[in-house]
Design a protein around this motif. Structure first.
Motif: not given
Lengths: 287, 287
Positions: A13-19, B250-262
């Motif tokens: 649904s969205d895409d965050h470019f981590h780097h 993140l736990d890669r068994l649950k997803g790929d995107q790093v969705l943490l706040t700063h």
């Protein structure tokens, strides 16, 4: 058009470019990046910023602020040209290429050319020469870029666009900057991987070193650096034409240590810029 | 003692470290660096500077200026601890390790421990967990660090010091920070090389991805990053004990995107620092 190949991404649904620290939904990507025609990259953050500033000044275009919000990479925009650093080595480069390809795909950019502006060791060429890569070989001297995916080795071609490097060659000749077209040896290691005698470890003799460098020369290699093979292979997958324009800081057939002054290095680094900016201005009719 | 193995280097009259911008003859290396007992490294320049500042403040020691004179790496010294960034990926790391080993060899430093303070993806562990590497596997899942020298493939062992990671484990337990000891998967690629579904290219299915990650889990892997295997292997050659202390984002068994706040990321990154600084203070009797 810039091309991606990932069915899973379309469902996301969205895409965050981590780097790069960019979130797709937070900005209008086509409006901001849809006009990009050139991606200019180099290892060092300072050098890329200097190049972007010099280009903006030359063509009288405003330079953006740093568009990357992390400290991993910097990205500046001057009109239709993006300036992005890639750090040292293929892993660091590969990350930012993936994020740039996604960015320009979402932006609907087309006919994009990516140019690496780098420093390198020369093989049988005088320091200060610009080497335009016609091809690249990896650490095993094969002309393929190797990735390990799911534990399996995958090899991909790395093609430099002949039209682009011929046009860059013309620009260098016009500017009277020494230039050669040749193959590039892209290594994962600056010391042993490049047969240097000045690292912490060295299990080979000086004779073996020179035999290896002469073998490279005889196979058409004219410079050694750490990114070009990945640069071409990954941008090729994204339907982006690639070129590598590297100045040589020394002739490895004569020594291993870079013994130039800061001023020499700066002057050599500006040769790359002059060649690339001349070419881009010709392509974009900014002369 | 810190160890090098390069007969050619002994014959060289001076030594210029190209990426740290240090010339051997220009400074008194034993006087400046002879007391170093710990090298603390991480990818990001900002994070390393923050860590050095925090450590200097905690122990009431003055922090040096940046001792690297290039923009490739930063290096700070706080008493007997050096703080150096290594960029992203093994090639970038390998360069600065070679220069650090030479520096500490010339300095006659002894009993040195090198610690990587990094971020990583977790495999079956909750975000925010510290993973202490007991071993590492490469892109082909072999527990060896691969270099290409003169076109030949050379494999080297990568050993993490059990005494060091057990002491770090104790420190984490004391601090009530979630911690696990496990193997680390060190890749040359953040997207396809780590079986992510959110890159520009993806030729595998979600099922194949999870089969691969579960295979990693079953082989004892608890986190994925891009440097640890080289970190251990190269420091081992220099007779420097190595540890890798990485927090999972993140736990890669649950997803790929790093969705943490700063804020989350900062807090997680400070967990690494707390564990390592507690351990170092115990070792140096700075408590």
């Amino acid at each position: 058009m810039v091309h991606i190949s990932n069915p899973a991404l379309e469902k996301q649904s969205d895409d965050h470019f981590h780097h790069l620290g960019i979130t797709k939904s937070a900005i209008d990507i086509p409006q901001m990046y849809g006009d990009v025609k050139f991606i200019c990259m180099g290892g060092s953050t300072t050098r890329i910023k200097n190049y972007a500033e010099a280009f903006a000044k030359e063509v009288g275009i405003k330079m953006s602020d740093n568009l990357s919000t992390t400290d991993r990479y910097v990205m500046y925009k001057t009109g239709r040209v993006l300036w992005v650093n890639h750090g040292i080595g293929i892993p660091s480069l590969s990350i930012v290429i993936v994020e740039l390809i996604k960015l320009l795909y979402y932006a609907k950019a087309k006919d994009v050319v990516a140019i690496r502006l780098g420093t390198s060791g020369g093989v049988g060429v005088a320091p200060g020469t610009i080497v335009l890569s016609s091809g690249a070989v990896n650490g095993e001297l094969f002309d393929e870029f190797v990735q390990f995916i799911m534990g399996e080795k995958i090899s991909r071609p790395a093609v430099f666009d002949a039209e682009v490097y011929q046009q860059l060659h013309k620009a260098a000749i016009q500017l009277k900057i020494p230039v050669q077209i040749g193959k590039t040896f892209s290594t994962d290691d600056f010391y042993e991987g490049q047969a240097r005698l000045d690292g912490a470890f060295c299990d080979y003799t000086e004779q073996q070193k020179f035999a290896f460098l002469n073998r490279l020369y005889n196979e058409g290699v004219r410079n050694i650096e750490m990114e070009a093979i990945c640069f071409a292979a990954m941008f090729n997958r994204g339907n982006i034409r690639a070129a590598a324009v590297c100045v040589t800081l020394l002739d490895r057939l004569k020594g291993d240590q870079v013994l130039l002054t800061h001023n020499d290095i700066n002057e050599f680094e500006m040769r790359i810029f002059k060649v690339v900016s001349t070419y881009i201005k010709q392509q974009l009719n900014l002369c």
